[in-house]
Design a protein around this motif. Sequence first.
Motif, PDB file in Angstrom:
ATOM      1  N   ARG A   1     -11.182  82.108  -3.635  1.00 28.10           N
ATOM      2  CA  ARG A   1     -11.184  80.716  -3.178  1.00 28.10           C
ATOM      3  C   ARG A   1     -11.740  80.604  -1.768  1.00 28.10           C
ATOM      4  O   ARG A   1     -12.475  79.673  -1.442  1.00 28.10           O
ATOM      5  N   SER A   2     -11.403  81.586  -0.914  1.00 27.03           N
ATOM      6  CA  SER A   2     -11.906  81.576   0.461  1.00 27.03           C
ATOM      7  C   SER A   2     -13.413  81.734   0.488  1.00 27.03           C
ATOM      8  O   SER A   2     -14.107  81.088   1.277  1.00 27.03           O
TER       9      SER A   2
ATOM     10  N   GLY B   1     -15.644  81.070  -2.079  1.00 25.90           N
ATOM     11  CA  GLY B   1     -16.235  79.868  -2.657  1.00 25.90           C
ATOM     12  C   GLY B   1     -17.707  79.997  -2.990  1.00 25.90           C
ATOM     13  O   GLY B   1     -18.491  79.099  -2.702  1.00 25.90           O
TER      14      GLY B   1
ATOM     15  N   ASP C   1     -19.517  83.503  -8.710  1.00 23.49           N
ATOM     16  CA  ASP C   1     -18.807  83.028  -9.898  1.00 23.49           C
ATOM     17  C   ASP C   1     -19.623  83.283 -11.162  1.00 23.49           C
ATOM     18  O   ASP C   1     -19.071  83.625 -12.212  1.00 23.49           O
TER      19      ASP C   1
END
Length: 319
Positions: free
Chosen positions: A293-294, A296, A301
Amino acid sequence: MAYASSGRLGGGALVTGASRGLGLLIARELAKRGCGVMLCARNADELAAAKRMLRDEGAEVRSLACDITDEGVAGNLVRATEEAFGSLDVLVNNAGMIQVGPLAAMTEDDFRDAMETMYFAPLRLVLAALPGMRERGHGRIVTISSVGGRIAAPHLLPYVGAKFASAGLSEGLRAELAAEGVSVTTVFPGLMRTGSHTAARFSGRADREYAWFAAAAGLPVLSMDAERAARAIVRAAERRRPELVLTPVAKAAVRLHGLAPATTTRALSLAARLLPDSGAEPERNVPGRHAARSLGSAALDRLTALNDRAARRLNQRTG
């Protein structure tokens, strides 16, 4: 649909680290071969979800939530398995922890935690299981080491140190126990798509460490489908094989290291120089989910898509 026994395995099996990932898949494969399976893991919620998953598929399973690094747990697990299924015939030491980061970001406690989880806890379980196996004159012990237990990759030193130790223990056990009817199989997996990047802990520059580890763990060329790995592991135990190395890349690396250790060490030294430094204020034990999440990164992904799907499928994202 209920599982049917192949007739070659059976009795009771105990799998540590069985609530998710590879341990969950090994438990499933053992159930397919006629074993009643005791699932063991720390997280009670994840363990309950895993038990429901396997029971819905027709498996005969029990579970016990516990921390295998607690010294009294091994005897309790063995007794619970024997009471549930009549005997403990297959012990799979699978529970592990992955700590990623440079040595400068690690502490002595990181090494102790790794050794407790991946060496001393399996040792205690083996010692607790052996009296029953010896009395019956048969049994199977499976040690899930790692290609990191043969080749010490940088930025994974607590993990590879413990995996080297567990591999040595496992190979020594095979030599000592063969005459007593107890077979020991040592498994050296390479990278597998189990979703473990979400549960690994990252130190130093956590987001950068996560980026290289997650990308490598999910690439089809470098990593292996976890379901296929679990089938191969249980088949090796069933056939009482002494050793199993998984993934073509891991097999090639082990052979190269055996033939040209100096060359392998130089390649690893080069790789270490390309990995992130610890940073001015190293982070400590950041969970993979948080590091993702950090960071991003949409590009990352996409690279981890297969492994992210595996994480969801294999109960890695229930926390």
